[in-house]
Design an enzyme around this catalytic site. Structure first.
Site, PDB file in Angstrom:
ATOM      1  N   SER A 180       0.794  -1.222   0.000  1.00 17.72           N
ATOM      2  CA  SER A 180       0.000   0.000   0.000  1.00 17.72           C
ATOM      3  C   SER A 180       0.828   1.274   0.000  1.00 17.72           C
ATOM      4  O   SER A 180       0.342   2.325  -0.417  1.00 17.72           O
ATOM      5  CB  SER A 180      -0.923   0.013   1.222  1.00 17.72           C
ATOM      6  OG  SER A 180      -0.172  -0.022   2.425  1.00 17.72           O
ATOM      7  N   HIS A 208      -5.325  -3.609  -2.567  1.00 20.49           N
ATOM      8  CA  HIS A 208      -5.023  -2.605  -3.596  1.00 20.49           C
ATOM      9  C   HIS A 208      -4.917  -3.200  -5.001  1.00 20.49           C
ATOM     10  O   HIS A 208      -4.602  -2.476  -5.940  1.00 20.49           O
ATOM     11  CB  HIS A 208      -3.732  -1.871  -3.229  1.00 20.49           C
ATOM     12  CG  HIS A 208      -3.841  -1.106  -1.954  1.00 20.49           C
ATOM     13  ND1 HIS A 208      -4.304   0.191  -1.890  1.00 20.49           N
ATOM     14  CD2 HIS A 208      -3.568  -1.465  -0.674  1.00 20.49           C
ATOM     15  CE1 HIS A 208      -4.306   0.600  -0.629  1.00 20.49           C
ATOM     16  NE2 HIS A 208      -3.858  -0.385   0.118  1.00 20.49           N
ATOM     17  N   LYS A 238     -11.862   0.515  -1.468  1.00 14.25           N
ATOM     18  CA  LYS A 238     -10.884   1.108  -2.386  1.00 14.25           C
ATOM     19  C   LYS A 238     -11.464   1.096  -3.799  1.00 14.25           C
ATOM     20  O   LYS A 238     -12.369   1.860  -4.095  1.00 14.25           O
ATOM     21  CB  LYS A 238      -9.556   0.377  -2.245  1.00 14.25           C
ATOM     22  CG  LYS A 238      -9.008   0.510  -0.817  1.00 14.25           C
ATOM     23  CD  LYS A 238      -7.742  -0.234  -0.600  1.00 14.25           C
ATOM     24  CE  LYS A 238      -7.170   0.032   0.795  1.00 14.25           C
ATOM     25  NZ  LYS A 238      -8.042  -0.425   1.910  1.00 14.25           N
TER      26      LYS A 238
END
Length: 384
Positions: A180, A208, A238
């Protein structure tokens, strides 16, 4: 006045003097490429909203429909009376998308990591973890009381030595798929081979990567990896534009989590309206090739511009693009200077990362002009 308060005040002053004090900033607009922060309009290069879905009209409409159909609160944990039909539908749709036989939903990614690790390993077991793993994975290992074996970042040779030396009853490798704060991808194929060789499971935190890589299915799909030994986490706050998390794995493992994972058993279920919005998000992710193409274009333009001015980049092809700087104060000064010029870029400092940096994050919602403006401003600041 409790004595502890004076100690805490002194510790906060020390953090402030070292450039390590954290403060929240207040958004007065929905998440997006252009936001209002503390009363100031800014182009947002802080967010993990990689596909620009957090305020997408289809997700808003689905959440509104979900609230009308299912209400707002879930009322209880999944195992009491909080597991709705739409939760079940969302879990099945997610499992189908990522190509796994079963999936389980969690209220947050942090809870999911605590749940999986603590349910699978304990005192007689060992966890093998990359030193740059997310804090939630580290906390999960500590809570599990398993032996905690850490290897240097992406160092597969050291990981193998640790696995070969271990006499633990159970072995679990835990690793971020996309790191990240660095943006690089773990060598998951090599790690899976080691899991096969040493009878371990490989738990991949794909927070991610999901939605961005592998046609949206995540990092495992990007690398063409499939095995019963793989456990895939995808956080939904996300690229998916929502909140919560999903864990996909073999049915026996999912059944065990339902029965043994304390952060799942003893937590109120996420609102069912989020599951309704989640079904809409999965459709947008599946159809999101154009969004992912826009992301790749932004990243290429940024890296070209930063390399031209000598910025210290890391080896990342993902929307996470760090620029390393010499110290905390420099990182804060650059972030403040960017904000004065209309750009919101976070300064990330220890202990979150070993080296201070600007963490630039791209979204498909950014325009080419916004990216070009950031690049020109950064070039000016870095050359100065």
């Amino acid at each position: 006045m409790p004595a502890m308060f004076a100690e805490l005040s002194a510790a906060l002053r020390q953090r402030d003097e070292a450039g390590l004090l954290r403060r929240r900033r207040e958004l007065a607009t929905p998440q997006g490429a252009l936001v209002e922060v503390d009363g100031q309009p800014l182009v947002n290069f802080c967010s993990n909203d990689y596909l620009g879905l957090a305020a997408h009209p289809a997700l808003i409409a689905a959440a509104q429909d979900g609230a009308a159909r299912w209400g707002v609160g879930s009322g209880a944990s999944h195992l009491v009376s909080g597991h709705f039909t739409v939760h079940e539908q969302f879990e099945q749709a997610f499992a189908a998308l990522v190509g796994r036989p079963a999936a389980l939903s969690f209220a947050t990614g942090y809870l999911a990591n605590l749940a999986v690790v603590t349910a699978l390993v304990g005192r007689d077991d060992a966890v093998f973890a990359d030193k740059l793993n997310h804090a939630s994975l580290n906390d999960a290992v500590l809570l599990s009381r398993a032996e905690f074996k850490r290897f240097a970042h992406n160092d597969v040779a050291q990981l193998e030595r640790l696995l070969a030396e271990s006499t633990a009853r159970r072995k679990l490798i835990v690793v971020d798929a996309v790191f990240s704060m660095d943006g690089d991808i773990a060598p998951l194929a090599d790690m899976l081979a080691l899991a096969e060789r040493y009878d371990a499971l490989l738990y991949v935190d794909d927070a991610h990567g999901f939605g961005v890589l592998g046609d949206g299915r995540g990092t495992l799909a990007e690398l063409g990896l499939a095995s019963p030994r793989l456990i895939q986490l995808a956080t939904l706050g996300k690229a998916a534009g929502l909140g919560g998390a999903m864990v996909a794995a073999e049915p026996v493992l999912i059944d065990w989590l339902v029965n043994a994972a304390r952060p799942y058993i003893y937590t109120t279920a996420a609102p069912p309206l989020l599951a309704q919005a989640g079904l809409a998000s999965l459709r947008l992710i599946t159809e999101g090739a154009g969004l992912r193409g826009t992301l790749r274009r932004h990243v290429a333009a940024f890296r070209g511009a930063m390399q031209a001015c000598g910025a210290q980049l890391l080896d990342s092809a993902t929307p996470i693009q760090p620029i390393l700087v010499q110290d905390n104060q420099h990182a804060l000064a650059l972030s403040d200077a960017l904000r004065e010029r209309g750009y919101w870029v976070a300064a990330i400092r220890p202990p979150t990362v070993p080296t201070p940096r600007l963490r630039v994050c791209f979204s498909a919602a950014h325009s080419d002009e916004q990216v070009a403006g950031l690049c020109a401003t950064l070039q000016e600041l870095l050359r100065a």
